[in-house]
Scaffold this active site. Sequence first.
Site, PDB file in Angstrom:
ATOM      1  N   GLU A   1      45.094  33.986  39.762  1.00 39.77           N
ATOM      2  CA  GLU A   1      46.161  34.886  39.315  1.00 39.77           C
ATOM      3  C   GLU A   1      46.159  35.056  37.799  1.00 39.77           C
ATOM      4  O   GLU A   1      46.424  36.141  37.299  1.00 39.77           O
ATOM      5  CB  GLU A   1      47.527  34.396  39.807  1.00 39.77           C
TER       6      GLU A   1
ATOM      7  N   GLN B   1      44.378  39.556  33.680  1.00 39.35           N
ATOM      8  CA  GLN B   1      43.566  40.011  32.566  1.00 39.35           C
ATOM      9  C   GLN B   1      42.630  41.144  32.905  1.00 39.35           C
ATOM     10  O   GLN B   1      42.177  41.843  32.014  1.00 39.35           O
ATOM     11  CB  GLN B   1      42.693  38.854  32.078  1.00 39.35           C
TER      12      GLN B   1
ATOM     13  N   LEU C   1      37.463  38.211  28.517  1.00 38.18           N
ATOM     14  CA  LEU C   1      38.694  38.547  29.241  1.00 38.18           C
ATOM     15  C   LEU C   1      39.818  38.990  28.297  1.00 38.18           C
ATOM     16  O   LEU C   1      40.764  39.636  28.726  1.00 38.18           O
ATOM     17  CB  LEU C   1      39.183  37.339  30.056  1.00 38.18           C
TER      18      LEU C   1
ATOM     19  N   TYR D   1      56.022  36.643  38.239  1.00 38.65           N
ATOM     20  CA  TYR D   1      55.021  37.157  39.170  1.00 38.65           C
ATOM     21  C   TYR D   1      54.092  36.035  39.651  1.00 38.65           C
ATOM     22  O   TYR D   1      53.902  35.816  40.853  1.00 38.65           O
ATOM     23  CB  TYR D   1      54.196  38.306  38.530  1.00 38.65           C
TER      24      TYR D   1
ATOM     25  N   ASP E   1      54.285  43.152  41.001  1.00 39.70           N
ATOM     26  CA  ASP E   1      53.335  43.530  39.950  1.00 39.70           C
ATOM     27  C   ASP E   1      53.201  45.051  39.955  1.00 39.70           C
ATOM     28  O   ASP E   1      53.970  45.740  40.647  1.00 39.70           O
ATOM     29  CB  ASP E   1      51.980  42.832  40.171  1.00 39.70           C
TER      30      ASP E   1
ATOM     31  N   CYS F   1      47.933  53.006  48.692  1.00 32.33           N
ATOM     32  CA  CYS F   1      48.957  53.532  47.779  1.00 32.33           C
ATOM     33  C   CYS F   1      48.483  53.322  46.342  1.00 32.33           C
ATOM     34  O   CYS F   1      49.124  52.684  45.522  1.00 32.33           O
ATOM     35  CB  CYS F   1      50.295  52.843  48.056  1.00 32.33           C
TER      36      CYS F   1
ATOM     37  N   CYS G   1      47.350  59.291  50.928  1.00 30.26           N
ATOM     38  CA  CYS G   1      48.479  59.440  51.858  1.00 30.26           C
ATOM     39  C   CYS G   1      48.024  59.891  53.248  1.00 30.26           C
ATOM     40  O   CYS G   1      48.668  59.564  54.247  1.00 30.26           O
ATOM     41  CB  CYS G   1      49.497  60.432  51.317  1.00 30.26           C
TER      42      CYS G   1
HETATM   43  N1  ADE Z   1      46.065  41.089  41.611  1.00 26.07           N
HETATM   44  C1  ADE Z   1      46.738  40.005  41.258  1.00 26.07           C
HETATM   45  N2  ADE Z   1      46.730  39.083  42.226  1.00 26.07           N
HETATM   46  C2  ADE Z   1      46.021  39.602  43.231  1.00 26.07           C
HETATM   47  C3  ADE Z   1      45.650  39.123  44.490  1.00 26.07           C
HETATM   48  N3  ADE Z   1      46.020  37.932  44.910  1.00 26.07           N
HETATM   49  N4  ADE Z   1      44.934  39.936  45.238  1.00 26.07           N
HETATM   50  C4  ADE Z   1      44.593  41.155  44.796  1.00 26.07           C
HETATM   51  N5  ADE Z   1      44.894  41.652  43.632  1.00 26.07           N
HETATM   52  C5  ADE Z   1      45.604  40.887  42.838  1.00 26.07           C
END
Ligand code: ADE
Length: 365
Positions: A54, A59, A97, A137, A155, A209, A215
């Site tokens: 995460e 980043q 990064l 988050y 997010d 989405c 859609c």
């Molecule tokens: N972006 C942030 N965390 C994520 C995750 N676990 N899977 C996909 N995209 C992400």
Amino acid sequence: MNIGNRPFSTSAHRGNIELGKLFSRRLLFWNKKKNTRQMPWKGEKNPYKIWLSEIILQQTRVEQGLKYYENFIKAFPEVRALAEAPEGKIFKLWEGLGYYSRCKNIITTAKFISNDLNGVFPKDFESILELKGVGNYTASAIASFAYNLPYAVLDGNVFRVLSRIFDIELPSDSTQGKKYFSELAKAILPEKKAGEYNQAIMDFGAIICKPYPACGICFFNDQCKAYRQGKQDLLPVKENKIKIRERWLNYFVVRYRDSVLIRQRKSKDIWQQLFEFLLIETNEKVSTKKLLKLFTRQYGITEFDFQNSHPVTQQLSHQLIQFSFLQIQLKQKKTISPFLWVKISELNKYAFPKSLQELVVKHIK
Ligand code: ADE
């Protein structure tokens, strides 16, 4: 009328909670039957690995994050390995990064877990949230993926999805918007399947989405409020009050034979801990003649040859950086504290900001 402009507790809102619950059910069904997206951290239960993934994904995009994730896990399979590693090695793996303060936070947190928590990752939301570099988050992602605790992630993907399904025009980056989206996300979260749901909504935001949404193949296009009004491309609304600061970083790549001068950045600024060349920062564009004058005045060097390189611009999130580079060949070696003389063949051992790495380090022979 969009609901985002009304208080959360109205009857219009209760209707939306019903719509949200229907969405959650269909989302989980789609996830089970149709979602084929594969990522190494998906289904992962180890909180250390989830945390690393995460932080990396804050980043960069998933495709680019994969390699970094694999490299980190390979080099540091568990938190103690990361806590005990030399910082230079960690920064080297993070190279490219950006946002190096986040890499520092990783180091602080790994040491804290290893030393103060006996290597055991915290297990409840509040303790996870207290870790340095972990915000709402990331704490929700770790708590739900690792322990299936009922916390909804919010997010960019989730803002986009919710703003369209419920036709919410509140800016997702405003205080009011954040509060509203957060309450809504919490209200429609299937509590017993929080981890599965959170990963599914992120995948849904990445596959269907999307900013330009698909859609036509969406399982919720019969219900989505934005789609029914043809306004899916107008959402989410962004307030965007970011002020961009312009900076001129004038680098002097100072060489003597096969060595070059570098130093580690220490100030509380971009690229903290990373290495760079001799730098004179100015508030405006400065001519080569003036730069050479400043160089001579500041470092007392008069005997050298120089060569000008093309200026380059780099946009960071809050800053526009204008780089210029002057290659300086000294006639005599000189010690300039706190700079180090480093052999050009050894430059790859030091972590540089991505821009310097790409613009200079790769090309110096
Ligand atoms: N972006 C942030 N965390 C994520 C995750 N676990 N899977 C996909 N995209 C992400």
